[in-house]
Design a protein around this motif. Structure first.
Motif, PDB file in Angstrom:
ATOM      1  N   PHE A  74       0.834  -1.212   0.000  1.00 20.61           N
ATOM      2  CA  PHE A  74       0.000   0.000   0.000  1.00 20.61           C
ATOM      3  C   PHE A  74       0.867   1.259   0.000  1.00 20.61           C
ATOM      4  O   PHE A  74       0.665   2.166  -0.812  1.00 20.61           O
ATOM      5  CB  PHE A  74      -0.920  -0.007   1.226  1.00 20.61           C
ATOM      6  CG  PHE A  74      -1.723   1.257   1.367  1.00 20.61           C
ATOM      7  CD1 PHE A  74      -2.875   1.450   0.619  1.00 20.61           C
ATOM      8  CD2 PHE A  74      -1.316   2.269   2.242  1.00 20.61           C
ATOM      9  CE1 PHE A  74      -3.613   2.622   0.744  1.00 20.61           C
ATOM     10  CE2 PHE A  74      -2.040   3.435   2.367  1.00 20.61           C
ATOM     11  CZ  PHE A  74      -3.197   3.617   1.614  1.00 20.61           C
ATOM     12  N   ILE A  75       1.817   1.320   0.906  1.00 16.94           N
ATOM     13  CA  ILE A  75       2.668   2.508   1.030  1.00 16.94           C
ATOM     14  C   ILE A  75       3.506   2.710  -0.236  1.00 16.94           C
ATOM     15  O   ILE A  75       3.618   3.821  -0.758  1.00 16.94           O
ATOM     16  CB  ILE A  75       3.585   2.395   2.265  1.00 16.94           C
ATOM     17  CG1 ILE A  75       2.736   2.414   3.548  1.00 16.94           C
ATOM     18  CG2 ILE A  75       4.609   3.522   2.286  1.00 16.94           C
ATOM     19  CD1 ILE A  75       3.518   2.120   4.817  1.00 16.94           C
ATOM     20  N   LEU A  76       4.068   1.634  -0.736  1.00 17.13           N
ATOM     21  CA  LEU A  76       4.931   1.717  -1.918  1.00 17.13           C
ATOM     22  C   LEU A  76       4.135   2.149  -3.151  1.00 17.13           C
ATOM     23  O   LEU A  76       4.527   3.075  -3.867  1.00 17.13           O
ATOM     24  CB  LEU A  76       5.591   0.365  -2.179  1.00 17.13           C
ATOM     25  CG  LEU A  76       6.577   0.308  -3.345  1.00 17.13           C
ATOM     26  CD1 LEU A  76       7.787   1.193  -3.067  1.00 17.13           C
ATOM     27  CD2 LEU A  76       7.020  -1.125  -3.599  1.00 17.13           C
ATOM     28  N   ALA A  77       2.998   1.488  -3.390  1.00 19.12           N
ATOM     29  CA  ALA A  77       2.190   1.798  -4.567  1.00 19.12           C
ATOM     30  C   ALA A  77       1.633   3.217  -4.507  1.00 19.12           C
ATOM     31  O   ALA A  77       1.640   3.943  -5.507  1.00 19.12           O
ATOM     32  CB  ALA A  77       1.042   0.791  -4.694  1.00 19.12           C
ATOM     33  N   PHE A  78       1.182   3.639  -3.336  1.00 16.18           N
ATOM     34  CA  PHE A  78       0.630   4.979  -3.180  1.00 16.18           C
ATOM     35  C   PHE A  78       1.713   6.035  -3.384  1.00 16.18           C
ATOM     36  O   PHE A  78       1.495   7.072  -4.015  1.00 16.18           O
ATOM     37  CB  PHE A  78      -0.013   5.135  -1.799  1.00 16.18           C
ATOM     38  CG  PHE A  78      -0.829   6.393  -1.657  1.00 16.18           C
ATOM     39  CD1 PHE A  78      -2.057   6.502  -2.287  1.00 16.18           C
ATOM     40  CD2 PHE A  78      -0.359   7.465  -0.910  1.00 16.18           C
ATOM     41  CE1 PHE A  78      -2.811   7.661  -2.170  1.00 16.18           C
ATOM     42  CE2 PHE A  78      -1.104   8.620  -0.783  1.00 16.18           C
ATOM     43  CZ  PHE A  78      -2.335   8.720  -1.410  1.00 16.18           C
ATOM     44  N   GLY A  79       2.891   5.763  -2.863  1.00 20.17           N
ATOM     45  CA  GLY A  79       3.998   6.705  -3.014  1.00 20.17           C
ATOM     46  C   GLY A  79       4.440   6.848  -4.462  1.00 20.17           C
ATOM     47  O   GLY A  79       4.815   7.931  -4.903  1.00 20.17           O
ATOM     48  N   LEU A  80       4.369   5.750  -5.218  1.00 27.92           N
ATOM     49  CA  LEU A  80       4.783   5.781  -6.624  1.00 27.92           C
ATOM     50  C   LEU A  80       3.751   6.430  -7.524  1.00 27.92           C
ATOM     51  O   LEU A  80       4.084   7.109  -8.493  1.00 27.92           O
ATOM     52  CB  LEU A  80       5.054   4.349  -7.120  1.00 27.92           C
ATOM     53  CG  LEU A  80       6.281   3.642  -6.547  1.00 27.92           C
ATOM     54  CD1 LEU A  80       6.329   2.201  -7.040  1.00 27.92           C
ATOM     55  CD2 LEU A  80       7.565   4.372  -6.927  1.00 27.92           C
ATOM     56  N   ILE A  81       2.468   6.228  -7.210  1.00 33.71           N
ATOM     57  CA  ILE A  81       1.407   6.687  -8.102  1.00 33.71           C
ATOM     58  C   ILE A  81       0.951   8.119  -7.800  1.00 33.71           C
ATOM     59  O   ILE A  81       0.324   8.772  -8.636  1.00 33.71           O
ATOM     60  CB  ILE A  81       0.196   5.726  -8.013  1.00 33.71           C
ATOM     61  CG1 ILE A  81      -0.623   5.795  -9.302  1.00 33.71           C
ATOM     62  CG2 ILE A  81      -0.674   6.017  -6.795  1.00 33.71           C
ATOM     63  CD1 ILE A  81      -1.695   4.737  -9.385  1.00 33.71           C
ATOM     64  N   LEU A  82       1.273   8.633  -6.626  1.00 32.16           N
ATOM     65  CA  LEU A  82       0.782   9.944  -6.198  1.00 32.16           C
ATOM     66  C   LEU A  82       1.343  11.122  -7.003  1.00 32.16           C
ATOM     67  O   LEU A  82       0.597  12.046  -7.328  1.00 32.16           O
ATOM     68  CB  LEU A  82       1.090  10.141  -4.701  1.00 32.16           C
ATOM     69  CG  LEU A  82       0.574  11.427  -4.060  1.00 32.16           C
ATOM     70  CD1 LEU A  82      -0.948  11.484  -4.135  1.00 32.16           C
ATOM     71  CD2 LEU A  82       1.035  11.528  -2.607  1.00 32.16           C
ATOM     72  N   PRO A  83       2.641  11.164  -7.361  1.00 36.67           N
ATOM     73  CA  PRO A  83       3.170  12.346  -8.045  1.00 36.67           C
ATOM     74  C   PRO A  83       2.444  12.659  -9.352  1.00 36.67           C
ATOM     75  O   PRO A  83       1.924  11.774 -10.028  1.00 36.67           O
ATOM     76  CB  PRO A  83       4.633  11.970  -8.325  1.00 36.67           C
ATOM     77  CG  PRO A  83       4.955  10.925  -7.320  1.00 36.67           C
ATOM     78  CD  PRO A  83       3.685  10.160  -7.121  1.00 36.67           C
TER      79      PRO A  83
END
Length: 201
Positions: free
Chosen positions: A9-18
């Motif tokens: 969750f943290i990894l995917a959200f961090g990658l997709i947010l920008p």
């Protein structure tokens, strides 16, 4: 299992947010289409493409792809050219023109455009295959599957939410000034990304 899910969750959200090419395109389509349901081809295509890339990454293709130099070079060069073209098109576009053109877009054309934004986007490829694929190597069995599913779910929820917010902004901003400003900002981001990739290449 829980740690794998939280990590995913943290990894995917961090990658997709920008604010990248893929996100900008989905947001713009949400704002420009007359009805939210008209954005579904774009959202579903982007989500399916991410699902495809994440699945490939987790199942070990990342090690193969990143290990072959010419494939990596080809992906980078294709992505740079695509970003330069997309930046030019976005900079020149006007909200009024895009609304008219958007209404005439068939679902097939939306799907093709969304697929090119997703699959020819070097950041999306490197994020999924490079970062997610590498991170998944620390898991096995059900934990690995859990990690993959959570990453995919984050992607789907984010794209749907982004299109809904875009539609909301499109309803508020009837003048189209915000979309015009967003287009200019998007073009600069695309060109900046292309230059960064060119220098790194």
């Amino acid at each position: 299992m829980i740690s794998a899910a939280l990590h995913g969750f943290i990894l995917a959200f961090g990658l997709i947010l920008p604010l990248g090419v893929q996100n900008v395109f989905i947001f713009n389509q949400g704002a420009l289409q007359s009805r939210w349901i008209n954005v579904l081809p774009v959202v579903l295509t982007a989500s399916i493409c991410d699902t495809f890339l994440i699945s490939l990454a987790v199942f070990g293709v990342s090690a193969v792809v990143l290990g072959i130099t010419w494939i990596k070079m080809a992906l980078l060069l294709g992505g740079i050219l695509f970003l330069l073209y997309m930046g030019y098109s976005t900079w020149k576009s006007k909200p009024s023109d895009e609304k008219t053109t958007g209404e005439k877009f068939s679902p097939q054309k939306q799907i093709m455009f969304a697929a090119s934004v997703s699959l020819l986007n070097p950041h999306a490829i490197m994020d999924t295959i490079g970062v997610i694929g590498t991170s998944s190597l620390s898991y096995s069995g059900s934990a690995k599957i859990t990690f993959m599913i959570v990453c995919i779910l984050v992607s789907w929820v984010w794209f749907f939410a982004l299109s809904i917010v875009g539609r909301w902004v499109g309803n508020i901003d009837q003048s189209g000034r915000f979309i015009l400003l967003l287009n200019k900002l998007s073009a600069l981001i695309m060109w900046g990304t292309a230059l960064y990739l060119l220098f790194s290449f």
